[in-house]
Design a protein around this motif. Structure first.
Motif, mmCIF file in Angstrom:
data_model
loop_
_atom_site.group_PDB
_atom_site.id
_atom_site.type_symbol
_atom_site.label_atom_id
_atom_site.label_comp_id
_atom_site.label_asym_id
_atom_site.label_seq_id
_atom_site.Cartn_x
_atom_site.Cartn_y
_atom_site.Cartn_z
ATOM 1 N N SER A 1 0.857 -1.179 0.000
ATOM 2 C CA SER A 1 0.000 0.000 0.000
ATOM 3 C C SER A 1 0.893 1.229 0.000
ATOM 4 O O SER A 1 2.067 1.161 0.360
ATOM 5 N N ALA A 2 0.328 2.336 -0.409
ATOM 6 C CA ALA A 2 1.096 3.579 -0.410
ATOM 7 C C ALA A 2 0.152 4.732 -0.155
ATOM 8 O O ALA A 2 -1.029 4.667 -0.510
ATOM 9 N N GLU A 3 0.686 5.753 0.467
ATOM 10 C CA GLU A 3 -0.074 6.966 0.660
ATOM 11 C C GLU A 3 0.824 8.159 0.407
ATOM 12 O O GLU A 3 2.061 8.053 0.462
ATOM 13 N N ARG A 4 0.167 9.265 0.125
ATOM 14 C CA ARG A 4 0.899 10.504 -0.096
ATOM 15 C C ARG A 4 0.184 11.586 0.708
ATOM 16 O O ARG A 4 -0.961 11.924 0.428
ATOM 17 N N THR A 5 0.871 12.106 1.679
ATOM 18 C CA THR A 5 0.259 13.056 2.602
ATOM 19 C C THR A 5 0.510 14.481 2.145
ATOM 20 O O THR A 5 1.654 14.844 1.818
ATOM 21 N N GLY A 6 -0.566 15.271 2.117
ATOM 22 C CA GLY A 6 -0.436 16.681 1.795
ATOM 23 C C GLY A 6 0.139 16.935 0.423
ATOM 24 O O GLY A 6 0.696 18.014 0.161
ATOM 25 N N GLY A 7 0.008 15.967 -0.466
ATOM 26 C CA GLY A 7 0.534 16.149 -1.813
ATOM 27 C C GLY A 7 2.039 16.169 -1.882
ATOM 28 O O GLY A 7 2.614 16.554 -2.910
ATOM 29 N N SER A 8 2.714 15.725 -0.805
ATOM 30 C CA SER A 8 4.170 15.788 -0.810
ATOM 31 C C SER A 8 4.765 14.415 -0.508
ATOM 32 O O SER A 8 4.831 13.573 -1.389
ATOM 33 N N VAL A 9 5.137 14.190 0.733
ATOM 34 C CA VAL A 9 5.836 12.965 1.128
ATOM 35 C C VAL A 9 4.954 11.742 0.880
ATOM 36 O O VAL A 9 3.737 11.778 1.098
ATOM 37 N N SER A 10 5.597 10.672 0.424
ATOM 38 C CA SER A 10 4.884 9.421 0.204
ATOM 39 C C SER A 10 5.554 8.304 0.997
ATOM 40 O O SER A 10 6.782 8.293 1.173
ATOM 41 N N THR A 11 4.734 7.376 1.454
ATOM 42 C CA THR A 11 5.216 6.199 2.162
ATOM 43 C C THR A 11 4.680 4.955 1.479
ATOM 44 O O THR A 11 3.472 4.854 1.241
ATOM 45 N N LEU A 12 5.573 4.043 1.148
ATOM 46 C CA LEU A 12 5.193 2.740 0.612
ATOM 47 C C LEU A 12 5.332 1.729 1.745
ATOM 48 O O LEU A 12 6.398 1.629 2.364
ATOM 49 N N THR A 13 4.264 1.026 2.030
ATOM 50 C CA THR A 13 4.255 0.049 3.110
ATOM 51 C C THR A 13 4.100 -1.354 2.543
ATOM 52 O O THR A 13 3.239 -1.586 1.687
ATOM 53 N N ILE A 14 4.953 -2.242 3.002
ATOM 54 C CA ILE A 14 4.847 -3.658 2.630
ATOM 55 C C ILE A 14 4.607 -4.433 3.918
ATOM 56 O O ILE A 14 5.427 -4.409 4.843
ATOM 57 N N GLN A 15 3.483 -5.099 3.971
ATOM 58 C CA GLN A 15 3.147 -5.893 5.155
ATOM 59 C C GLN A 15 3.567 -7.337 4.957
ATOM 60 O O GLN A 15 3.580 -7.858 3.830
ATOM 61 N N ARG A 16 3.914 -7.969 6.058
ATOM 62 C CA ARG A 16 4.252 -9.410 6.054
ATOM 63 C C ARG A 16 5.215 -9.716 4.904
ATOM 64 O O ARG A 16 4.931 -10.534 4.032
ATOM 65 N N THR A 17 6.359 -9.083 4.938
ATOM 66 C CA THR A 17 7.306 -9.184 3.824
ATOM 67 C C THR A 17 7.683 -10.628 3.505
ATOM 68 O O THR A 17 7.770 -11.490 4.397
ATOM 69 N N GLN A 18 7.901 -10.864 2.235
ATOM 70 C CA GLN A 18 8.331 -12.161 1.711
ATOM 71 C C GLN A 18 9.681 -11.991 1.024
ATOM 72 O O GLN A 18 10.052 -10.877 0.625
ATOM 73 N N GLN A 19 10.388 -13.077 0.819
ATOM 74 C CA GLN A 19 11.702 -12.995 0.197
ATOM 75 C C GLN A 19 11.620 -12.431 -1.218
ATOM 76 O O GLN A 19 12.530 -11.727 -1.662
ATOM 77 N N GLU A 20 10.519 -12.710 -1.916
ATOM 78 C CA GLU A 20 10.387 -12.198 -3.283
ATOM 79 C C GLU A 20 10.169 -10.683 -3.325
ATOM 80 O O GLU A 20 10.185 -10.092 -4.416
ATOM 81 N N ASP A 21 9.971 -10.068 -2.155
ATOM 82 C CA ASP A 21 9.843 -8.607 -2.117
ATOM 83 C C ASP A 21 11.218 -7.930 -2.169
ATOM 84 O O ASP A 21 11.294 -6.706 -2.334
ATOM 85 N N SER A 22 12.277 -8.698 -2.026
ATOM 86 C CA SER A 22 13.633 -8.137 -2.065
ATOM 87 C C SER A 22 13.884 -7.508 -3.430
ATOM 88 O O SER A 22 13.735 -8.155 -4.469
ATOM 89 N N ALA A 23 14.242 -6.232 -3.410
ATOM 90 C CA ALA A 23 14.432 -5.471 -4.650
ATOM 91 C C ALA A 23 14.873 -4.070 -4.260
ATOM 92 O O ALA A 23 14.928 -3.711 -3.082
#
Lengths: 111, 112
Positions: free
Chosen positions: B66-88
């Motif tokens: 999931s991702a959000e962008r607050t106030g049209g500026s900073v963005s955060t990408l969140t990965i829950q319950r990470t898996q090895q295939e998320d490595s990148a």
């Protein structure tokens, strides 16, 4: 079907030669086209953009666009070993207005 | 700042943990992109924000992302319950509407 296609290479050219990198795209309405260079382990950096049919020159780089053929290319004149990198073609998607990248062509310039 | 800033530069996490990746775009840029690049591969589109419009989430690979962008500026990408295939390497880019985008230095995520 991929929206932006590039030959993965590697494309190997001798130092001083012209390197020609090609890209085709599927969205006929696309208006904006970009070339990025990515060195190994680094982020992509913009080197050229082109919006109109024809050629656009910037130093040793020339971008060529043919919208009728849905084809964009990048020519690098007097290739140098420092030009060795992966070159990414990007197209501005008319639908969502987001940049779509090809998978890149790896260029090797041999000294 | 002069360019797109991402943090952290590197993140090692254990499988199953949640991670948050941050992107500070160039001031005034309305467009913000997240891409993922696995070793030796091309850029995989994840999500695109443009101004106040609803984000284009069509590239998110699963509901763990999931991702959000607050106030049209900073963005955060969140990965829950990470898996090895998320490595990148996760790359953020920002730009003005319908123009080129400029990339940050990326966050290298390793899931062990």
């Amino acid at each position: 079907q991929k929206e932006v296609e590039q030959n993965s290479g590697p494309l190997s050219v001798p130092e001083g030669a012209i390197a020609s990198l090609n890209c085709t795209y599927s969205d006929r309405g696309s208006q904006s086209f970009f070339w990025y260079r990515q060195y190994s382990g680094k982020s992509p950096e913009l080197i050229m953009f082109i919006y109109s049919n024809g050629d656009k020159e910037d130093g040793r780089f020339t971008a060529q666009l043919n919208k009728a053929s849905q084809y964009v290319s990048l020519l690098i004149r007097d290739s140098q070993p420092s030009d060795s990198a992966t070159y990414l073609c990007a197209v501005m998607d008319t639908g969502r207005r987001a940049l779509t990248f090809g998978s890149g062509t790896r260029l090797q310039v041999q000294p | 700042g002069a360019g797109v800033s991402q943090s952290p530069s590197n993140k090692v996490t254990e499988k199953g943990k949640d991670v948050e990746l941050r992107c500070d775009p160039i001031s005034g840029h309305t467009a913000l992109y997240w891409y993922r690049q696995s070793l030796g591969q091309g850029l995989e589109f994840l999500i695109y924000f443009q101004g106040n419009s609803a984000p284009d989430k069509s590239g998110l690979p699963s509901d763990r992302f999931s991702a959000e962008r607050t106030g049209g500026s900073v963005s955060t990408l969140t990965i829950q319950r990470t898996q090895q295939e998320d490595s990148a390497v996760y790359l953020c880019a920002s730009g003005l509407r319908n123009t080129e985008a400029f990339f940050g230095q990326g966050t290298r995520l390793t899931v062990v």
